[in-house]
Enzyme design. Sequence first.
Site, mmCIF file in Angstrom:
data_model
loop_
_atom_site.group_PDB
_atom_site.id
_atom_site.type_symbol
_atom_site.label_atom_id
_atom_site.label_comp_id
_atom_site.label_asym_id
_atom_site.label_seq_id
_atom_site.Cartn_x
_atom_site.Cartn_y
_atom_site.Cartn_z
ATOM 1 N N ARG A 263 17.983 1.064 50.827
ATOM 2 C CA ARG A 263 18.256 0.476 49.521
ATOM 3 C C ARG A 263 17.140 -0.492 49.123
ATOM 4 O O ARG A 263 16.371 -0.960 49.970
ATOM 5 C CB ARG A 263 19.585 -0.279 49.544
ATOM 6 C CG ARG A 263 20.792 0.558 49.937
ATOM 7 C CD ARG A 263 22.034 -0.321 50.042
ATOM 8 N NE ARG A 263 23.233 0.433 50.383
ATOM 9 C CZ ARG A 263 23.679 0.622 51.625
ATOM 10 N NH1 ARG A 263 23.008 0.101 52.648
ATOM 11 N NH2 ARG A 263 24.781 1.317 51.854
ATOM 12 N N TYR B 160 27.026 13.671 47.277
ATOM 13 C CA TYR B 160 25.813 14.484 47.339
ATOM 14 C C TYR B 160 26.125 15.956 47.537
ATOM 15 O O TYR B 160 25.314 16.810 47.193
ATOM 16 C CB TYR B 160 24.887 13.971 48.450
ATOM 17 C CG TYR B 160 24.394 12.579 48.162
ATOM 18 C CD1 TYR B 160 23.440 12.346 47.172
ATOM 19 C CD2 TYR B 160 24.906 11.479 48.847
ATOM 20 C CE1 TYR B 160 23.010 11.063 46.884
ATOM 21 C CE2 TYR B 160 24.475 10.193 48.566
ATOM 22 C CZ TYR B 160 23.528 9.992 47.584
ATOM 23 O OH TYR B 160 23.101 8.726 47.294
ATOM 24 N N HIS C 217 16.634 3.408 43.524
ATOM 25 C CA HIS C 217 17.814 4.070 44.088
ATOM 26 C C HIS C 217 17.739 5.588 43.916
ATOM 27 O O HIS C 217 18.358 6.335 44.680
ATOM 28 C CB HIS C 217 19.079 3.523 43.433
ATOM 29 C CG HIS C 217 20.228 3.389 44.386
ATOM 30 N ND1 HIS C 217 20.222 2.513 45.454
ATOM 31 C CD2 HIS C 217 21.421 4.043 44.457
ATOM 32 C CE1 HIS C 217 21.366 2.618 46.122
ATOM 33 N NE2 HIS C 217 22.099 3.545 45.543
ATOM 34 N N ARG D 195 16.410 7.075 46.952
ATOM 35 C CA ARG D 195 17.461 7.144 47.986
ATOM 36 C C ARG D 195 18.330 8.381 47.748
ATOM 37 O O ARG D 195 18.675 9.098 48.696
ATOM 38 C CB ARG D 195 18.289 5.863 47.941
ATOM 39 C CG ARG D 195 19.475 5.797 48.894
ATOM 40 C CD ARG D 195 20.059 4.388 48.832
ATOM 41 N NE ARG D 195 21.406 4.287 49.353
ATOM 42 C CZ ARG D 195 21.707 4.092 50.639
ATOM 43 N NH1 ARG D 195 20.744 4.032 51.530
ATOM 44 N NH2 ARG D 195 22.964 3.965 51.028
ATOM 45 N N LYS E 254 24.510 -3.598 53.695
ATOM 46 C CA LYS E 254 25.653 -4.292 53.108
ATOM 47 C C LYS E 254 26.530 -4.872 54.211
ATOM 48 O O LYS E 254 26.738 -4.255 55.248
ATOM 49 C CB LYS E 254 26.462 -3.319 52.238
ATOM 50 C CG LYS E 254 25.738 -2.892 50.970
ATOM 51 C CD LYS E 254 26.613 -2.013 50.097
ATOM 52 C CE LYS E 254 25.916 -1.681 48.785
ATOM 53 N NZ LYS E 254 26.759 -0.819 47.918
ATOM 54 N N HIS F 205 26.237 4.378 55.070
ATOM 55 C CA HIS F 205 27.534 4.363 54.390
ATOM 56 C C HIS F 205 28.649 4.111 55.402
ATOM 57 O O HIS F 205 28.684 4.748 56.464
ATOM 58 C CB HIS F 205 27.799 5.701 53.696
ATOM 59 C CG HIS F 205 27.000 5.901 52.448
ATOM 60 N ND1 HIS F 205 26.774 7.145 51.886
ATOM 61 C CD2 HIS F 205 26.362 5.008 51.635
ATOM 62 C CE1 HIS F 205 26.045 7.012 50.798
ATOM 63 N NE2 HIS F 205 25.785 5.732 50.620
#
Length: 299
Positions: free
Chosen positions: A146, A280, A245, A248, A170, A271
């Site tokens: 990211r 995706y 992004h 990514r 994150k 994730h």
Amino acid sequence: MRNELLDFLEFLKGEKNLSHYTVDNYYKDLTQAENFFNEQFELYQWDEVTHKHIRHFLAYLKDKNYEKSTTARKLSAIRSLFKFLTREEKIRSNTSALLATPKKERKLPEFLSIEEVEMLINAPGDDPFGLRDKAILEVFYCSGIRLGELWGLDLQNLDLQTGYLKVTGKGNIERLAPLGSFALAAIEDYLYNARPELLKKNKSVENCDALFLNKFGTRISQRSIRRRVKKYVQQTASEHRVSPHSLRHSFATHLLEGGADLRAVQELLGHVNISTTQIYTHVNQARMTEVYNKYHPRA
């Protein structure tokens, strides 16, 4: 209102261990809500805010054409604040719990073809800034990290021997992100031929450990990275609305198109839930439908 908001932000940083970037987003969203309640209803205590006032705020966001995902994020920030204030006994009840979350639009992520990625990565020049920018673009596409993760990279996060980056994602969760041979070559070129030149601009007594530097020899900002990516997109005349992004998204899409396992892609992207990665697969299905309709005689 302000003091309670600042207490909440300190809680997010200290107890929740959220990144500076995430806490800053909470600050912006809640300050916007605070200003709205001040100006529209002359409310200056969070305990005075009811679910009806919050509904008016959501209606205001809709009138201003905010996307549903943005509105949902702002409501989530308000809910988190009210939950905190209720637990700290700063307000009597959590009125935000009475509100339903706006349904998010399931948008397919924007991504580039392999040829478009190559054009974008080859757009920067050979001066120190060009070498830096090429390394940034290669890292985005080859690792899938990211923007905030790339921005936070220090020299010690890079292992040229193993070809891995240690990134903080994150929730301050660390993971290893692999780099391909192209990204490693671009980084080495930048480290030996560009970064020392940029570091000379740093007037500070202490050395800067940031991997990617700006014209002052300090850490490049996220805004500058976005601006540089946009510049090269315009140079390559891409029809896509490309952001960091998007690279990514391209990373994940091209892995799946090449036959990668969904679980492996989930790990590479960092994730927590595989449902986030599954979007995706919808991209691939949309692509297959497009190819089928275009080329099959019975479509």
